[in-house]
Write a protein that holds these residues in place. Structure first.
Motif, PDB file in Angstrom:
ATOM      1  N   ALA A 168       0.874  -1.188   0.032  1.00 24.15           N
ATOM      2  CA  ALA A 168       0.072   0.075   0.057  1.00 24.15           C
ATOM      3  C   ALA A 168       0.844   1.237   0.058  1.00 24.15           C
ATOM      4  CB  ALA A 168      -0.722  -0.222   1.318  1.00 24.15           C
ATOM      5  N   ARG A 169       0.182   2.319  -0.665  1.00 25.88           N
ATOM      6  CA  ARG A 169       1.204   3.550  -0.534  1.00 25.88           C
ATOM      7  C   ARG A 169       0.590   4.487   0.386  1.00 25.88           C
ATOM      8  NH1 ARG A 169      -0.463   4.782  -6.767  1.00 25.88           N
ATOM      9  NH2 ARG A 169      -1.928   3.144  -6.450  1.00 25.88           N
ATOM     10  N   VAL A 170       1.758   4.612   1.310  1.00 22.48           N
ATOM     11  CA  VAL A 170       1.509   5.747   2.348  1.00 22.48           C
ATOM     12  C   VAL A 170       1.939   6.911   1.758  1.00 22.48           C
ATOM     13  CG1 VAL A 170       2.064   6.489   4.687  1.00 22.48           C
ATOM     14  CG2 VAL A 170       2.048   4.061   4.137  1.00 22.48           C
ATOM     15  N   LEU A 171       0.953   7.983   1.980  1.00 21.42           N
ATOM     16  CA  LEU A 171       1.084   9.421   1.408  1.00 21.42           C
ATOM     17  C   LEU A 171       1.938  10.380   2.198  1.00 21.42           C
ATOM     18  CD1 LEU A 171      -2.626   9.803   0.168  1.00 21.42           C
ATOM     19  CD2 LEU A 171      -0.627   9.289  -1.264  1.00 21.42           C
ATOM     20  N   GLY A 172       2.592  11.520   1.500  1.00 22.23           N
ATOM     21  CA  GLY A 172       3.580  12.411   2.321  1.00 22.23           C
ATOM     22  C   GLY A 172       4.828  11.697   2.125  1.00 22.23           C
ATOM     23  N   ASN A 173       5.551  11.965   3.449  1.00 18.86           N
ATOM     24  CA  ASN A 173       6.967  11.325   3.580  1.00 18.86           C
ATOM     25  C   ASN A 173       6.936   9.977   4.358  1.00 18.86           C
ATOM     26  OD1 ASN A 173       6.584  12.186   6.297  1.00 18.86           O
ATOM     27  ND2 ASN A 173       8.122  13.631   6.314  1.00 18.86           N
ATOM     28  N   GLY A 174       5.462   9.575   4.393  1.00 13.85           N
ATOM     29  CA  GLY A 174       5.171   8.309   5.347  1.00 13.85           C
ATOM     30  C   GLY A 174       5.531   8.446   6.751  1.00 13.85           C
ATOM     31  N   GLU A 175       5.824   9.595   7.248  1.00 12.13           N
ATOM     32  CA  GLU A 175       5.784   9.698   8.589  1.00 12.13           C
ATOM     33  C   GLU A 175       4.368  10.332   9.210  1.00 12.13           C
ATOM     34  OE1 GLU A 175       9.034   7.535   9.183  1.00 12.13           O
ATOM     35  OE2 GLU A 175       8.181   8.436  10.980  1.00 12.13           O
ATOM     36  N   PRO A 176       4.082   9.838  10.125  1.00 15.61           N
ATOM     37  CA  PRO A 176       2.750  10.544  10.942  1.00 15.61           C
ATOM     38  C   PRO A 176       2.794  11.949  11.046  1.00 15.61           C
ATOM     39  CG  PRO A 176       3.138   8.535  11.909  1.00 15.61           C
ATOM     40  CD  PRO A 176       4.431   8.871  11.232  1.00 15.61           C
ATOM     41  N   LYS A 177       1.706  12.749  10.972  1.00 13.18           N
ATOM     42  CA  LYS A 177       1.566  14.069  11.240  1.00 13.18           C
ATOM     43  C   LYS A 177       0.571  14.218  12.580  1.00 13.18           C
ATOM     44  CE  LYS A 177       1.899  16.613   7.091  1.00 13.18           C
ATOM     45  NZ  LYS A 177       1.034  17.466   6.339  1.00 13.18           N
TER      46      LYS A 177
END
Ligand SMILES: CC[C@H](C(=O)O)C(=O)SCCNC(=O)CCNC(=O)[C@H](O)C(C)(C)COP(=O)(O)OP(=O)(O)OC[C@H]1O[C@@H](n2cnc3c(N)ncnc32)[C@H](O)[C@@H]1OP(=O)(O)O
Ligand code: CO
Length: 134
Positions: A99-108
């Motif tokens: 699955a593709r995690v959006l952004g840089n992959g780090e939680p905000k």
């Protein structure tokens, strides 16, 4: 892995009008607008007995919902947010499954002060999925 439905988000072209619709026409409890500059949106949460509706309006130049509103000028359902116990564990499992995690992959930190991540809609039947560690 996914747990409770935390919220359903609707991108709206007019936040005040949408808030009024939910508060007056639909008689729901609405909260004051919250600017979320780190996410490029202003949000209004509508409190329901079993979940929440998140009204979204673009904030700033590079709002991630600007493109969505251009394509859907009357607004539309934007994403669905599920709760997870451990967002890093969930992320790593999902990434391992492609699955593709959006952004840089780090939680905000999201609107509730909890870590959130987004998953590409094309990997989840056309629905943008948000995970919130709650
Ligand atoms: C304060 C935080 C708050 C909280 O709850 O705590 C929030 O929820 S913040 C919400 C706003 N933030 C985000 O949405 C971040 C994640 N979103 C993104 O990164 C983008 O919106 C993205 C990548 C999903 C879409 O980007 P863009 O609008 O530029 O469109 P693309 O052309 O790149 O889209 C690719 C493809 O996906 C389809 N698409 C786009 N948005 C959605 C959507 N909301 N639901 C379903 N499908 C969507 C788009 O139509 C394209 O498909 P195609 O077939 O190629 O036309
Ligand atoms: Co959300």
């Amino acid at each position: 892995m996914i747990g409770r439905l935390n919220h359903i988000a609707i991108a709206v072209p007019d936040l005040e009008a949408a808030t009024k619709t939910y508060a007056s026409t639909l008689g729901a409890k609405v909260n004051p607008p919250q600017d979320e500059p780190d996410h490029g949106v202003t949000v209004v949460f509508v409190e329901l007995p079993n979940t929440k509706v998140e009204l979204l309006y673009p904030l700033g130049e590079n709002s991630p919902i600007a493109g969505f509103l251009e394509k859907n000028p009357a607004g539309g359902i934007h994403h669905i947010c599920y709760e997870v116990d451990d967002i890093i564990e969930a992320r790593d499992k999902l990434k391992a499954e492609g699955a593709r995690v959006l952004g840089n992959g780090e939680p905000k930190i999201g609107a509730h002060g909890n870590p959130v991540l987004f998953l590409h809609p094309k990997d989840f039947n056309g629905a943008l999925v948000e995970l919130e560690q709650a």
